[in-house]
Each structure stands twice: as C-alpha cells, then as structure tokens.
Scaffold this active site. Structure first.
Site, mmCIF file in Angstrom:
data_model
loop_
_atom_site.group_PDB
_atom_site.id
_atom_site.type_symbol
_atom_site.label_atom_id
_atom_site.label_comp_id
_atom_site.label_asym_id
_atom_site.label_seq_id
_atom_site.Cartn_x
_atom_site.Cartn_y
_atom_site.Cartn_z
ATOM 1 N N GLU A 204 37.613 -7.505 29.491
ATOM 2 C CA GLU A 204 36.594 -6.488 29.790
ATOM 3 C C GLU A 204 35.175 -6.979 29.531
ATOM 4 O O GLU A 204 34.277 -6.739 30.321
ATOM 5 C CB GLU A 204 36.841 -5.222 28.959
ATOM 6 C CG GLU A 204 37.980 -4.348 29.458
ATOM 7 C CD GLU A 204 39.342 -4.835 28.993
ATOM 8 O OE1 GLU A 204 39.410 -5.794 28.201
ATOM 9 O OE2 GLU A 204 40.350 -4.240 29.429
ATOM 10 N N HIS A 273 44.089 4.853 22.086
ATOM 11 C CA HIS A 273 44.046 5.082 23.530
ATOM 12 C C HIS A 273 43.578 6.486 23.889
ATOM 13 O O HIS A 273 43.769 6.933 25.008
ATOM 14 C CB HIS A 273 45.435 4.854 24.149
ATOM 15 C CG HIS A 273 45.794 3.420 24.304
ATOM 16 N ND1 HIS A 273 46.078 2.615 23.242
ATOM 17 C CD2 HIS A 273 45.892 2.622 25.401
ATOM 18 C CE1 HIS A 273 46.359 1.393 23.664
ATOM 19 N NE2 HIS A 273 46.241 1.365 24.964
#
Lengths: 471, 341
Positions: A204, A273
């Site tokens: 990322e 998450h």
C-alpha cells in the site's frame, strides 16, 4: 568594496553566541568556503565560513567574546589593495519583523451567502468557516432509474468515467484478474485491459505513492484499498504527498486522485479490520472526504470524485455492497461534492448520519414516527467539505439534533457537528447536541460484544428521545 | 551492460571510469553548473546565518558533480524528483536562481509563492516535481512519474534521487519491485554522501554497497565516483539510455560527500575535520574538473568570465530574495484545493 562578515545564526531560534576562536588573522587571504572562525552556542560549536574571497581586513569582535548577537558585524573582508579605511555604514539586511496580518479571522457568518452574492471561491470561504449554501443539484431531473446494488453502482461509475477519459486508471490489490476482492471491479479488466486496470503487489505504501506521483504528472488514478484499514500504511503519501502538494507548490501542481475502498466495521473481523477513518481524513486541509450510503450516492459521488481535480477519500462500506437501491441510469448523474441530502423530512428533530448509519437512522425515524416524533434524516454524503448549511437550516427548524456515526466519539464527526451547532445555531437549540458513536473500545470479535459496540437503530431512538425530553 | 560479478542477472558492477575525452565547451558548461550550485549554496548558508532563511536548510556543497553530471545527459522532457536537499537539482533543471532564493527567504516571488520553503519547490515547466521533505517519499513518487511517462506512451525517463539514509526505507523496496515488474523507465540515483544525518552508512546499513540493493528485484546497479562529474555523466548516459530503451529501472550509486552538516544547525561531530579536509583537498569535484580544463588548455579568462557570471547571478538572486515582498495575507487561504466551478 569591503564586505562585513556578520555573526551567523546556527538555527532559527539562535539569538546570540560566543565567538570562541579566530582561525584567520588580520591580513590573511581567505577563499570562499574557507573556515575563518569558530562560534559556539549552548548546543554546538560551528565554523563560520567565508562567502567571498578576499583578505581579512579587520577583526571587529575579539575571540573569547561571549554573547555576540546574531547579525553583529564581526569582521571586514577587503579585496586586494583595498584599505579597511573608513568603512561606509553598511546596511545590514534585517529579518523581516512584520507581524502577519490576518485579513479575515474565521468568520462566524450567518447562513445565506447566496443572497445576491456570487460565491467566488467556495473552498476559501469554507476554509474560513463560512456557512455556504451547497452547490446546486436537482435530483428530480433524473427520472429514469433502475435497481442496482451499491457494488454495481461503483463499478458503473468507474467504467463510465474510464470510457470518457483515458487518463483515468484503476490500481489496487486484486482489482484486475480476481475482479476485485469484493467484486467491485468486476468486468473492468475485460473492458479496459491491463494497461488501465492494474493488479498491484501487497504494498500500500508503495503503490499509493506511485499513484500520487502519476497524478502529479497528469494521470487520474483510482486507488483501491482492499479495505481502508490497509490504507493506514499509505497514510504518509495520502497526507504529506497528495493533500499538501498543491499548497506547497503555490498552486502549480495538484494531485487529481481518488483513494477508495470499504471503511468501518464489516462483520466479525476483529479490531484491526474494523475502523472508520472519516474523522482522520476529514481533519486534513487539501483532502475531500466522501462517504456514500445508497447506490445512487455511490454512483453519483464516485463519478464526481473521479472528475474532481483534488485528492478525494472515498469511504465505502462492505456491508452495503450487496444492498440494492433504485439509482439513476443517466451518465450525467454526478452528485456535487459538498452537498448533503435530506432523505426524510421531519419537524421535531434532526438526525445526521453518513454511510451505513443512514439506513439505521431511517429505521429509527420510522420507529419514532410510530411514537409521534417526526425526525428529519440528513445523509451527509460528503464529510469534507461538510454541508454546514443543510445541517444548520434543519436545526433552525427542528431545534434538536442527533449525530450518528460508526466511529469513536473522541474528535469524531459528531464532535464537529456539535461544534458547528454551537457556533452557528446556539440560539436555536432546545437541547444539547447528542452523539451516537461506536463504543470507545477496539472492536471486539464476539458476536454479542460486536453488536454492543456498534450503533444500532435503538441507540438512535434513545438519543432522539433524550433530546426531545420524551422519555 | 557488461557484467563482472555474477553470471546471471542482476548485472552489477563497480564502475571504472573510461575517461571519455569531453570537449572544451562541454567542460565549461559542467564547470559553470557546478560552480553556480556551490556559490548559490554558500550564499544560502550566508543568508541563513543572517536569519533571512528560516527552518531547515540542507546544502549540497561537495555533491555538485552528481546532479550536474546526470542532468547533462537527460532530455528536457524527462521528469525529476528528489529529497529536501534540492536547491541544486532545481538549478540544474534550469529553474531561475531568483525564484529559488526568494522561496528560501519566504517571499511571494519564490517558486511556491513563499508557501513551500527550502524543501518544497516545484516547476511544472521544467518537469521538476519536488522537493520532498519526508525521507524516502520521493521514491514511489518518482516511480509513479515514470509510470505516467510510460502510460502516456512517451519515452521520457524519470530521474529519482535519494540519499544513503533513504535507501533503508521500506518504500524503496516496494518501489523497486513494481518498477522492475512493470519495466518502468526510472533511474534511481542514490546520492551516497556517507552520512544519514549523523549516522554513517556502516552504522545503519547491513550492506553498504547500495548499488546492490536492486539485486533481489533483478535491477542492475553501478557504483560511480560521484566526485567526478565526467564519470557521473558517462554512467548517467548509459543509465538513461537503458531506461529509454524500455529495459526498466536501473540504480546508480554515486559515492559522494557533503562538506557541510546535514542541515545548517549540524555541528558535524560524527566525523573528523581531517576527513572533511581530505575530501576538499583531494576529491573536490570542481577542482578536479578544473584540472581537466587546465590540461585541455582552456583559457584562464574564459574561466574567470564564468566565475563572474555565476557570482553575478548569485548576488542578484540574494538581492532579489531580500527585496521581494512577503506573500499577501490572502495567500494564506489560496491553493488548498483546486477551485471547482
């Protein structure tokens, strides 16, 4: 012409220092860059280097002198054959002392900017704290609708924009051959090929930076984060590289980019998450932050985000991907960023929500209606620039407001809305602003605890009753 | 590329300068560029000492051969990005000394209208994309610039500069991986000045031969004498050609040295005075080129005339940077977002 050598500053905060040692004597030749003296502060000893070549004509401050103020002439440099003689009084350039003039302290204007007045630069007025009418948009023009899921709406928005602009491309983990980790990019690889639909390694930080670099050179990337939780690895590029460059470049160079992906809690995936990043990114000047609820929102806002010349944070929600809504089919359905939508009109209380919480707010409003409380539900659609006008106008009517979000309470979107109402609608409030947020804990895994941690329709009903003093 | 160390890719080697014979004009041009950088930086140091430049100010003195040699082989359309030690890269790109110095003093006539400062300047016109203050951030950005060059179907190359300190950042390896995977035209120029702020290379890097850093990504690398502008030029020429031919990224490790501290407020206690002096006396890039120029019989008055030109440009820039006004208070609010109409 003789040149004065001044006591240098070693740091922006240094005001004086000691001249500990002269490394050259009067009459010595010096070259540019050559050390001529040593000075010391409480932190360090450093050498003073000559900037011009010449002869050290006269030493004005003897070695061992303490507390020599910055910019005091300490020596005179002369050219060969030149006498120190009677030095003309030389101008010592000074540090500019002007105090910054603040032309407009953040003004607490009353709404109505548009009465006969042209809004010249909405972004500047927004930054200065104005309450502006949102950009105009008439959704009733778009009469042809069909049912589609949020997932399809997002895909269609990207496909439509990619068809009309070759500079738009999609990049992210599993966006191409896998068709999207959540199948949002289904079919895009087939239509646009691997040049424009690009699978990345799981990096990322790297691919976000790469996309930002490509945007600085004119491309219009859509960067998909598999979830926004992973986008944290790319935070430096989103904020330091994408959001700040336009300002730091004096407007020369911007960054037209969309970062998108699912945000907030999914279902039983645990603390790492499950997090809402709305207030994190909404804190940053130079970013726009958008968070759709319905399929129409998803399509119209994503198209607007892709067309926007600024970096846009696009916060989706995994739980919404499969939900179906009627949405306009027209390619020109582009929802202006900065405009909220009143999803349900009401008179007794305003409920402000975004993303998945809009649905919960509507459910709460239905339940409240049965109990005789008429709630107005505002779907924010855009978090930054927040549609302050629509919120304030609603509060003026209902005199009560509840903000609902899936993120934590501290410095959340609800805090901003509470401040907004204090600043611009204090006299209209009949009760303190109430906030419905996630419990202030990392999201637990156990089904019962997870349900307790996240805002539910009942929590909204409860908060509304509290502000309506209707218990 | 010829290989000496390994049979298979990656092809790595330590450079030996083949000593090309440059023309007198070429040498004068290189001399002028390097001198301009040095004199500009000395002047910036002086203005900083007078309190006219604030914040951080990282000078390039000693490293002039690197950016000068590389820029001499790139095309106008090639894109450039670097770290916060960026004044030299802007001068080499042909950006105006006045605009750079005025940005350093925070004036409205600066490249960023006074809103960027030493570390944050850009020029769309010269394809210079900053000037980045976060160590290592420019590496994915440069890789992305190369991506955009390829995406648009051009043969432009991106020169991405970073230091030995940034070479340890994780994003370097993320970028290397994608650059080779997608065969992006990017030259990674590692300016190894041997100290990451105050930490020597050996104290921070398990492998000190930074040109090998691309090995596990199949990116070839070369070690270059970064104190010799002609060696830099030769290696740069090969590297740019490698990229332009579509062969993907390449790494050049420039062994160089900064004479000044990391920034202005660095007393440089981490290295000896003798070490600095030895570089200045025996390796100085400007003096070395001067030696070649003398051998080539370039007239002293030609050199003097360059010296005077450079002095004039630098003095004018300092004057301009002091005479220009500070930004208008309205500038506070502009350029946060591209205005939508």
């Amino acid at each position: 012409m003789p040149v004065q050598i001044l006591m240098p500053a070693l740091s922006p905060t240094m005001t004086e220092g000691n001249l500990s040692k002269w490394l050259k004597r009067e009459g010595d030749k010096v070259k540019a860059g050559e050390a001529i003296a040593e000075i010391e502060t409480d932190k360090a000893t450093m050498e003073v280097e000559a900037v011009d070549e010449g002869i050290l004509g006269k030493i004005l401050v003897a070695e061992g002198t303490q507390g020599v103020a910055v910019n005091t002439p300490i020596a005179v440099l002369v050219e060969e054959g030149e006498e120190v003689g009677d030095l003309p009084t030389m101008d010592i350039p000074c540090v500019p002392q002007s105090k910054p003039e603040v032309s407009a302290p953040a003004r607490m204007s009353e709404a109505r900017q548009s009465e006969g007045k042209i809004i010249e630069n909405r972004d500047i007025l927004y930054a200065q704290g104005y309450v502006l009418e949102p950009p105009p948009f008439d959704e009733s023009e778009f009469t042809e609708v069909r049912a589609m899921t949020v997932r399809e709406a997002l895909r269609d928005a990207m496909a439509e924009e990619m068809r009309t602009d070759d500079l738009v491309y999609l990049m992210g983990e599993e966006v191409a051959e896998y068709q999207g980790a959540y199948k949002v990019s289904q079919g895009l690889l087939d239509e646009f090929g691997p040049r424009r639909v690009i699978d990345t390694p799981i990096t990322e930080h790297g691919f976000a930076g790469l996309a930002v670099g490509s945007a600085m050179n004119g491309l219009k990337p859509i960067v998909e984060f598999m979830t926004w939780n992973f986008g944290m690895q790319a935070m430096d590029h989103i904020i330091n590289s994408a959001a700040k460059t336009l300002y730091m470049a004096g407007g020369q160079l911007g960054c037209p980019i969309v970062f998108r992906g699912p945000n907030g809690a999914a279902s039983r995936v645990g603390a790492q998450h499950s997090q809402c990043f709305a207030s994190w990114y909404a804190h940053i000047p130079g970013l726009k932050v958008v968070s759709p609820w319905s399929a129409a929102d998803a399509k119209g806002l994503l198209k607007a985000a892709i067309r926007d010349p600024n970096p846009v944070i696009f916060l989706e929600n995994e739980m919404m991907y499969g939900q179906s809504f009627e949405a306009p089919v027209n390619d020109n359905f582009v929802i202006p960023i900065g405009r909220a939508k009143i999803e349900r009109e009401g008179n007794d209380v305003t409920i402000v929500a975004y993303s998945i919480m809009v649905g919960k707010a509507l459910k709460a409003a239905e339940q409240l209606a049965e109990e005789g409380i008429s709630a107005e539900v505002i779907n924010l659609r855009t978090i930054r620039p927040l549609d302050r006008y629509t919120i304030i106008e609603s509060v003026k009517k209902t005199n009560r407001i509840v903000s609902v979000e899936e993120s934590w309470p501290f410095a959340g979107i609800g805090s901003e809305i509470a401040a907004l109402c204090m600043e611009h609608a204090f006299d209209y409030l009949d009760a303190p602003v109430a906030r419905v947020c996630a419990a202030d804990v990392p999201l637990p895994y156990a089904a019962n605890l997870e349900a307790l941690a996240l805002p539910q329709a009942e929590h909204i009903v409860e908060a509304v009753k509290k502000v309506c003093y209707a218990n | 590329m010829t290989s000496s160390k390994t049979k298979k890719k990656p092809k790595l080697r330590s450079i030996s300068n083949t000593n090309p014979e440059p023309s007198a004009e070429e040498m004068k041009k290189l001399y002028r560029e390097m001198l301009l950088i040095r004199r500009f930086e000395e002047k910036a140091g002086q203005l900083y000492g007078m309190g006219l430049i604030g914040g951080f100010c990282h000078l390039y003195i000693g490293q002039e051969a690197v950016v000068t040699g590389i820029t001499s082989v790139q095309e106008k359309q090639d894109t450039v990005v670097t770290s916060y030690r960026d004044h030299a890269h802007m001068l080499a790109c042909g950006m105006d000394a006045n605009g750079i110095m005025a940005e350093l003093t925070g004036r409205v006539t600066g490249y960023s209208r006074g809103k960027g400062g030493s570390m944050h300047m850009f020029s769309r016109e010269k394809n210079f994309f900053g000037g980045h203050g976060i160590v290592g951030a420019q590496i994915p950005l440069g890789t992305g610039l190369a991506f955009s060059n390829k995406y648009k179907g051009t043969d432009r190359v991106c020169l991405t500069y970073f230091g030995d300190g940034a070479a340890n950042q994780g994003q370097v390896f993320e970028s290397f991986n994608m650059a080779e995977l997608w065969k992006l035209p990017v030259v990674y120029v590692i300016e190894n000045n041997q100290y990451a702020m105050g930490t020597s290379l050996a104290r921070a890097s398990a492998e000190t031969h930074l040109y090998k850093r691309g090995a596990s990504f199949n990116i070839p690398g070369e070690e270059v004498d970064g104190m010799d502008v002609l060696a830099v030029k030769e290696a740069g020429d090969r590297a740019v050609k490698w990229c332009r031919d579509g062969k993907g990224p390449i790494i050049l490790e420039m062994k160089t040295y900064r004479y000044r501290g990391h920034s202005m407020s660095d007393p440089a206690k981490y290295r000896t005075k003798e070490e600095v002096e030895s570089y200045k006396e025996t390796r100085d890039p400007i003096a070395r080129l001067m030696g070649r120029m003398n051998e080539a019989g370039i007239a002293e008055e030609d050199i003097k005339s360059i010296d005077n030109d450079v002095k004039k440009i630098v003095n004018e820039s300092a004057q301009f940077a002091q005479d220009s006004p500070e930004p208008d208070s309205d500038e506070l609010w502009t350029d946060v977002l591209v205005e939508m109409q």
